[in-house]
Design a protein around this motif. Structure first.
Motif, PDB file in Angstrom:
ATOM      1  N   ASP A 236       0.826  -1.220   0.000  1.00 56.70           N
ATOM      2  CA  ASP A 236       0.000   0.000   0.000  1.00 56.70           C
ATOM      3  C   ASP A 236       0.853   1.260   0.000  1.00 56.70           C
ATOM      4  OD1 ASP A 236       1.076  -0.259   2.486  1.00 56.70           O
ATOM      5  OD2 ASP A 236      -0.782   0.099   3.585  1.00 56.70           O
ATOM      6  N   HIS A 278       0.009  -4.806   6.358  1.00 55.76           N
ATOM      7  CA  HIS A 278      -0.708  -3.725   5.686  1.00 55.76           C
ATOM      8  C   HIS A 278      -2.124  -4.121   5.277  1.00 55.76           C
ATOM      9  CE1 HIS A 278       0.827  -5.999   2.210  1.00 55.76           C
ATOM     10  NE2 HIS A 278      -0.169  -5.456   1.524  1.00 55.76           N
ATOM     11  N   PRO A 282      -4.851  -1.237   7.397  1.00 53.74           N
ATOM     12  CA  PRO A 282      -4.665  -0.363   6.226  1.00 53.74           C
ATOM     13  C   PRO A 282      -4.074   0.991   6.607  1.00 53.74           C
ATOM     14  CG  PRO A 282      -6.844  -1.387   6.219  1.00 53.74           C
ATOM     15  CD  PRO A 282      -6.254  -1.663   7.559  1.00 53.74           C
TER      16      PRO A 282
END
Length: 434
Positions: A236, A278, A282
């Motif tokens: 991410d 991740h 998030p």
């Protein structure tokens, strides 16, 4: 319903249910502070006097005593002079108040959790003490660009549970010792399934390792220009690095804040966390979660502004200051527990509860000597809780206001030409690659 005889004035109104007679007697027994004989001012009564003085920070101890006894019509009570109250406070010392804080501290039921983690924050603040020779010798006058402070200052460092704003633990002492030095003794309150938030001042390698060693996770902000070389990539745009002996995940974010009626602005955050998965954690959610760190600033506002009204502490000796700080923390914690009990019972979020309403209702209950001992029909919410629930604040909105000096140095001219309005905002978060 109150205690009998010389013990009758010893109460905290409805808050006595949270700090009952048995709890106070236990700490007095464990610290060997029980009176040798029953005096006009038994030790239990003196402890409650110190706690009641927090509710009436603007009053002297004689006036606080008058409010503790105002609701005891028909009950013979002592009428001590100021010197007798002072001697009684010195007699019991610091230890019972410290032990009482150790019993009542901790996250209340309903403290905010994020993905199963208890969210808490650590930060420090300063408080002023009377300008006596003893306090000056112990704490000194903090220096600055405009010269030394007018009053001796102490540093208070706490870990607060976000959401309920209950105090998990706290330390205090001279401001000549930095927050990083005060922090390690507090880490004993951390453990598994906890997430600690902190600002840039705490992102030191040794402290990061110490926090990780407790089993707790961390989410700290770093200075934007800090070099954090990549040792691995996440999916991410965040990445892994090593700080000391600890592997952390780095999240570089650009936050675009759109203000209704005002200009848009951009901020950059550089966050580090031990939550390295991740997918489970998030990055955009962690950036938003970091804002919960401001809960501890609200706690300090309630302590210093709502309770103390911006006043200096009372005691003119370091021992008296320590006794007073513990009394302040205990009474604040009792108010926060009363608020949390009410909001959890009704499914209301604690941030909609007015601390001022709770404080003023607790004052009224103390003056009336009401709700000290629960009746046969137990009301889990109580008068304080009902007052809070009857005057809930609006649901929290996304707003922004510049960080400014609220009180100008000069009463004739505010400091600078600053837009002091609050604006509704919308936020866009972009996670930048390393």
């Amino acid at each position: 319903m109150v205690a009998t005889g010389a013990f009758a004035p010893g109460h905290l109104g409805e808050l006595t249910r949270i700090i009952p007679f048995e709890m106070v007697d236990a700490v007095l027994e464990s610290t060997r502070a029980v009176q040798a004989r029953v005096r006009a001012l038994p030790s239990r009564v003196v402890v409650y006097l110190l706690l009641a003085a927090v509710l009436f920070a603007e009053l002297g101890y004689e006036q606080v005593w008058a409010r503790m006894t105002a609701g005891l019509a028909g009950v013979p009570v002592a009428d001590p002079v100021s010197s007798a109250l002072s001697q009684a406070r010195r007699r019991i010392g610091i230890a019972p108040l410290r032990a009482l804080f150790d019993l009542i501290k901790g996250p209340a039921a309903g403290a905010a959790r994020w993905r199963g983690l208890l969210v808490c924050a650590i930060d420090g603040t300063s408080m002023f003490t009377p300008d006596s020779p003893a306090n000056v010798a112990a704490y000194g006058h903090a220096g600055g660009g405009n010269g030394p402070s007018g009053y001796p200052m102490l540093r208070l460092l706490a870990v607060v549970a976000c959401g309920t704003r209950t105090v998990i633990d706290a330390v205090f002492g001279t401001p000549s010792v930095g927050e990083i030095t005060y922090a390690p003794p507090l880490l004993g309150c951390l453990g598994n399934d906890m997430l600690l938030l902190a600002d840039r001042n705490f992102a030191a390698a040794d402290l990061i390792g110490a926090v990780a060693g407790t089993g707790a996770d961390l989410l700290f902000r770093c200075r934007n220009n800090r070099k954090l070389p990549m040792t691995g990539r996440c999916g991410d745009n965040s990445w892994l690095t090593r700080i000391g002996t600890t592997t952390v995940r780095v999240i570089a974010a650009t936050i675009l804040v759109h203000q209704s009626g005002g200009p848009a602005r951009t901020e950059r955050y550089l966050l580090i966390t031990t939550l390295t998965d991740h997918k489970r954690y998030p990055a955009p959610e962690l950036v938003s979660l970091y804002h919960q760190r401001w809960e501890i600033e609200t706690s300090y506002l309630e302590l210093k502004s709502t309770i103390l009204g911006g006043r200096v502490l009372r005691a003119r000796t370091p021992d008296g200051i320590a006794q007073e700080i513990y009394a302040l923390l205990v009474t604040y914690q009792a108010l926060r527990i009363a608020i949390t009990d009410a909001t959890v019972t009704t499914g209301t979020t604690a941030d909609r509860a007015s601390f001022s309403i709770a404080l003023n209702t607790a004052r009224d209950q103390l003056i009336l000597a009401a709700g000290i001992i629960a009746g046969t029909t137990i009301d889990l919410i109580g008068t304080i809780g009902h007052a809070v629930l009857d005057h809930l604040l609006p649901a929290r909105r996304q707003r922004t206001c510049p960080r400014i000096v609220k009180r100008a140095i000069s009463k004739h001219r505010a400091k600078g030409n600053i837009d002091r309005n609050s604006y509704k905002i919308t936020i866009n978060i972009t996670i930048n690659s390393g």
